[in-house]
Design a protein around this motif. Structure first.
Motif, PDB file in Angstrom:
ATOM      1  N   ALA A 337       0.983  -1.154   0.145  1.00 15.41           N
ATOM      2  CA  ALA A 337       0.052  -0.049  -0.145  1.00 15.41           C
ATOM      3  C   ALA A 337       0.763   1.316  -0.040  1.00 15.41           C
ATOM      4  CB  ALA A 337      -0.919   0.075   1.291  1.00 15.41           C
ATOM      5  N   LEU A 338       2.032   1.159   0.629  1.00 14.01           N
ATOM      6  CA  LEU A 338       2.736   2.529   1.009  1.00 14.01           C
ATOM      7  C   LEU A 338       3.585   2.899  -0.561  1.00 14.01           C
ATOM      8  CD1 LEU A 338       4.439   1.985   4.351  1.00 14.01           C
ATOM      9  CD2 LEU A 338       2.551   3.604   3.829  1.00 14.01           C
ATOM     10  N   LEU A 339       3.727   1.515  -1.419  1.00 12.05           N
ATOM     11  CA  LEU A 339       4.344   1.820  -2.488  1.00 12.05           C
ATOM     12  C   LEU A 339       3.292   1.978  -3.663  1.00 12.05           C
ATOM     13  CD1 LEU A 339       6.990  -1.167  -2.254  1.00 12.05           C
ATOM     14  CD2 LEU A 339       7.544   1.243  -2.109  1.00 12.05           C
ATOM     15  N   LYS A 340       2.090   2.024  -3.351  1.00 12.09           N
ATOM     16  CA  LYS A 340       1.141   2.300  -4.141  1.00 12.09           C
ATOM     17  C   LYS A 340       1.052   1.113  -5.238  1.00 12.09           C
ATOM     18  CE  LYS A 340      -1.299   5.285  -4.856  1.00 12.09           C
ATOM     19  NZ  LYS A 340      -2.632   5.062  -4.506  1.00 12.09           N
ATOM     20  N   LEU A 341       1.205  -0.035  -4.849  1.00 13.09           N
ATOM     21  CA  LEU A 341       1.118  -1.378  -5.561  1.00 13.09           C
ATOM     22  C   LEU A 341       0.060  -2.164  -5.109  1.00 13.09           C
ATOM     23  CD1 LEU A 341       4.656  -2.664  -5.501  1.00 13.09           C
ATOM     24  CD2 LEU A 341       3.608  -1.412  -7.348  1.00 13.09           C
ATOM     25  N   GLU A 342      -0.695  -1.587  -4.038  1.00  9.82           N
ATOM     26  CA  GLU A 342      -2.112  -1.984  -3.757  1.00  9.82           C
ATOM     27  C   GLU A 342      -2.895  -0.911  -3.282  1.00  9.82           C
ATOM     28  OE1 GLU A 342      -4.378  -4.465  -3.228  1.00  9.82           O
ATOM     29  OE2 GLU A 342      -3.065  -5.656  -2.808  1.00  9.82           O
TER      30      GLU A 342
END
Length: 547
Positions: A337-342
């Motif tokens: 989520a923090l990496l904007k992958l979720e």
């Protein structure tokens, strides 16, 4: 006088060579011999690349023949039957039925297109003829046996990507035990699970062994596990067994220098002093990742799985946040989520700028500064690209390096940093051990000189001595480049050696956090205390499991 019973498994002068092209061969296993009796557990230990997994795969004849060859004289006899060179029909009768195997990397061993019920049920259909309600009941029983508990029935329709790494490993163990084999080959079966589940699985395997008279060949780099599960141990180095015997004898009075080296190797030291006013790299507020549960003919959302539920955090330059908790607690989902992958709800700021609402195009320039090292290196490395091409791919995408020669020099530098021979950049992922592949994955992230790295179980596939090297390497790189790490792990010994701050997750929520020294030395919450007891005293966990 009754003659002694023949061994269940007898390996004699086993050698394995690999054709690496241009008329060259590499010897991966060199004249290895051992026996295994019914009900006995033999542990194979050694550093990554020592030949443990190749030896295990040879037993079931699962190596990539004809690239892999057994020189003349190699013999593997199971229940008196020779397996080296056996035909497919004979091997099919043995594989998954009389001999079962739990592989090191569950995500690459499970079919992404099939549900859990179908994958476990396949072994029951082929070898037991079970189907319908009988097969379903047996599958649920197996899932409960491997620690899925109340979730067992709910997970039947799940796909592998919907499970945590630890849950996928438990599915693999359930599949292996489905037909009550005579021999279970367990290749790092507790690598991806937290210490509490590890204790449960070890207890389960011992109980099944006693019930079925099942023998186990247990491959691991965790010497603590060896002490709990095995009666005998064989230490491998560079394809050879350098020492073997009873666990108490080998570990208590090791004769070989390499054995002494393994027993003394573990991540050491503690993180140094950090700047408390260092610039914030990542700031997150009220992060939520909820997965819908759909039911009914119209597939309406009836509830949610709250994988991450209201998490706040701040991570600064040069700092490491250790994120710990049991498998399925939401650790990896939070990192994605923090990496904007979720997809997530809440606020995420990277180096002072809000990124939650950015499009994929707007995020692209930031991808170089935000990297991840995945838990499963084999699944994240393209089998069609050489190691050099894999590491250089990010350099090309972000237009780093003046030309191909400059990019190749950067690849060489980063391979040396992660303690791999630069010449290996011309080889492919399948030619490496699990630990070596993890170092390649770390190199791929490091080559871009990022500001923030999510390290998702980066040492889970590594033996103790390489773990210590990687921890030292991560410290060195962090100090040199002021990197911010989110270190996700169930190995609390590694977290203690690296993290400045620790966050404990359970069911997607923070149950405790604070300076690492405080959380490790004086945990406040019962759940945290249970994790600490599990990590630093396996006997305590087994006592908790019994009660």
């Amino acid at each position: 006088m009754t003659p002694p019973a023949a061994p269940l498994l007898e390996v004699r002068d086993l050698s394995v060579t690999f054709d690496v092209g241009r008329g060259r061969t590499v010897t991966a296993v060199d004249r290895v011999s051992f026996t295994l009796d019914r009900g006995e557990t033999l542990a194979l230990v050694g550093e990554s690349g020592s030949g443990k997994s190749v030896t295990a795969l040879s037993i079931l004849q699962l190596l990539p023949y004809p690239l892999a060859k057994h020189p003349a004289g190699s013999s593997i006899r199971f229940q008196g039957r020779e397996l080296v060179g056996a035909g497919e029909a004979a091997l099919r009768e043995v594989r998954g039925n009389r001999i079962a195997m739990v592989f090191q990397e569950p995500m690459t061993s499970l079919n992404p297109l099939h549900t859990i019920e179908r994958q476990i049920g396949e072994a029951l259909v082929i070898h037991k003829g079970l189907s319908g309600p009988a097969a379903r009941a047996r599958i649920i029983e197996l899932l409960k046996l491997v620690g899925m508990g109340a979730q067992a029935e709910k997970r039947l329709d799940a796909y592998p990507h919907q499970l945590s790494g630890g849950q996928r490993q438990r599915i693999m163990i359930a599949m292996a035990l489905a037909n009550e084999p005579d021999l279970l080959i367990a290749d790092e079966p507790t690598t991806a699970v937290d210490v509490t589940i590890q204790a449960q699985l070890l207890k389960l395997l011992r109980e099944l062994q006693a019930k079925l008279g099942m023998a186990m060949l247990f491959i691991t780099h965790d010497l603590g596990v060896v002490r709990k599960i095995a009666g005998r141990v064989a230490v491998m180095q560079r394809g050879q067994i350098v020492e073997a015997g009873a666990v108490e004898s080998v570990f208590g009075s090791p004769r070989h220098d390499y054995t002494r080296h393994l027993l003394s190797a573990e991540p050491k030291g503690r993180p140094g002093a950090r700047e408390t006013d260092a610039a914030a790299v990542v700031e997150a507020s009220d992060i939520r990742v909820w997965f819908p549960i759909k039911a009914g003919l119209l597939r309406r959302t009836v509830s949610h799985v709250k994988a991450v539920d209201g998490v706040d955090l701040t991570l600064r330059e040069g700092h490491t946040l250790g994120v710990v908790g049991e498998s399925g607690s939401g650790k990896t989902t939070l990192g994605l989520a923090l990496l904007k992958l979720e997809t997530s709800a809440g606020t995420i700021r990277f180096r002072g700028s809000e990124i939650q609402g950015l499009t994929a195009r707007a995020l692209r320039p930031l991808r170089r500064e935000m990297q991840i090292v995945f838990q499963d290196p084999f699944g994240s490395l393209s089998p069609r690209l050489s190691v050099g091409e894999i590491i250089a791919e990010g350099l090309r995408i972000h237009r780093l390096g003046a030309d191909e020669a400059a990019r190749d020099a950067m690849v060489v530098d980063v391979l040396e940093e992660v303690r791999l021979d630069p010449e290996t950049r011309h080889r492919y992922p399948h030619e490496f051990s699990g630990g070596q592949r993890q170092r390649i994955a770390i190199a791929r992230a490091l080559v871009l000189k990022p500001r923030f790295i999510v390290l998702d179980e980066p040492t889970s596939a590594l033996d103790m001595s390489v773990q210590a090297q990687i921890v030292d390497l991560l410290r060195e790189l962090q100090a040199r480049h002021r990197l911010a790490y989110m270190f996700i792990s169930h190995d609390l010994k590694v977290v203690r050696a690296l993290a400045d701050e620790v966050m404990v997750l359970k069911d997607g929520r923070i149950v405790e956090r604070g300076p690492a020294a405080t959380v490790f030395d004086a945990p406040r919450e019962p759940y945290t205390r249970a994790l600490m007891a599990a990590a630093f005293s396996l006997e305590a966990v087994e006592g908790a499991v019994r009660t």
